[in-house]
Write a protein that holds these residues in place. Structure first.
Motif, PDB file in Angstrom:
ATOM      1  N   CYS A  90      10.300  47.298 124.188  1.00 54.94           N
ATOM      2  CA  CYS A  90      10.385  45.835 124.208  1.00 54.94           C
ATOM      3  C   CYS A  90      11.830  45.398 124.452  1.00 54.94           C
ATOM      4  CB  CYS A  90       9.904  45.247 122.881  1.00 54.94           C
ATOM      5  SG  CYS A  90       8.181  45.597 122.506  1.00 54.94           S
ATOM      6  N   THR A  91      12.003  44.496 125.374  1.00 57.03           N
ATOM      7  CA  THR A  91      13.318  43.917 125.629  1.00 57.03           C
ATOM      8  C   THR A  91      13.359  42.449 125.219  1.00 57.03           C
ATOM      9  OG1 THR A  91      12.681  43.399 127.898  1.00 57.03           O
ATOM     10  CG2 THR A  91      13.828  45.500 127.522  1.00 57.03           C
ATOM     11  N   ILE A 132      17.933  43.155 122.081  1.00 59.19           N
ATOM     12  CA  ILE A 132      16.633  42.575 122.404  1.00 59.19           C
ATOM     13  C   ILE A 132      16.789  41.056 122.442  1.00 59.19           C
ATOM     14  CG2 ILE A 132      14.261  42.267 121.563  1.00 59.19           C
ATOM     15  CD1 ILE A 132      14.554  45.164 120.420  1.00 59.19           C
TER      16      ILE A 132
END
Length: 146
Positions: A90-91, A132
């Motif tokens: 996940c970014t 993130i």
């Protein structure tokens, strides 16, 4: 894209008050082709549902309205949420606005008076510090729907 999301947005009754915050705009992200990776840092940290409301204090501790120090649980849940984000590549994370775990940009001031102050929830800060991109449901980027 894999997007970390607050589990309450998907209808999971995991909030402190035992409720969810189903959010159709976030569900639309799934329809747009994104994979939604649900987390509730507070539950991941071992806190019950329902649970007493908690707020971050000026000294950084997280206390419940009745004075219980739950900082360790909030930190443990934040660490686990970061692990899940990394495991899933996940970014981006879309987290619940103003939450002591998930708030980004503003949170309640720690006095339990519903007064907002600039600040970050424990998990939101950890995720952002790890690179993130963190946003809340009130400030979604339109580019996510493309």
């Amino acid at each position: 894209m894999n997007i970390l999301v607050s589990h309450c947005f998907l209808g999971e009754p995991c909030r402190y008050d035992g409720q969810s915050r189903l959010d159709r705009q976030i569900i639309e992200l799934h329809r747009a082709g994104h994979n939604l990776i649900p987390v509730c840092p507070e539950v991941l940290g071992g806190l019950d549902v329902p649970r007493p409301p908690a707020e971050i204090q000026p000294d950084g501790r997280v206390l419940t309205r009745d004075g219980q120090d739950v900082t360790a649980a909030y930190r443990a849940g934040a660490e686990r949420a970061l692990e899940i984000a990394r495991e899933n590549g996940c970014t981006v994370a879309i987290l619940k606005a103003r939450s002591p775990s998930c708030g980004n940009g503003e949170i309640y001031n720690g006095a339990f008076t519903h007064t907002l102050t600039p600040g970050w929830g424990i998990a939101a800060r950890l995720l952002a510090d790890a690179g993130i991109e963190v946003m809340d449901e009130e400030h979604l980027q339109a580019s996510l729907y493309l």
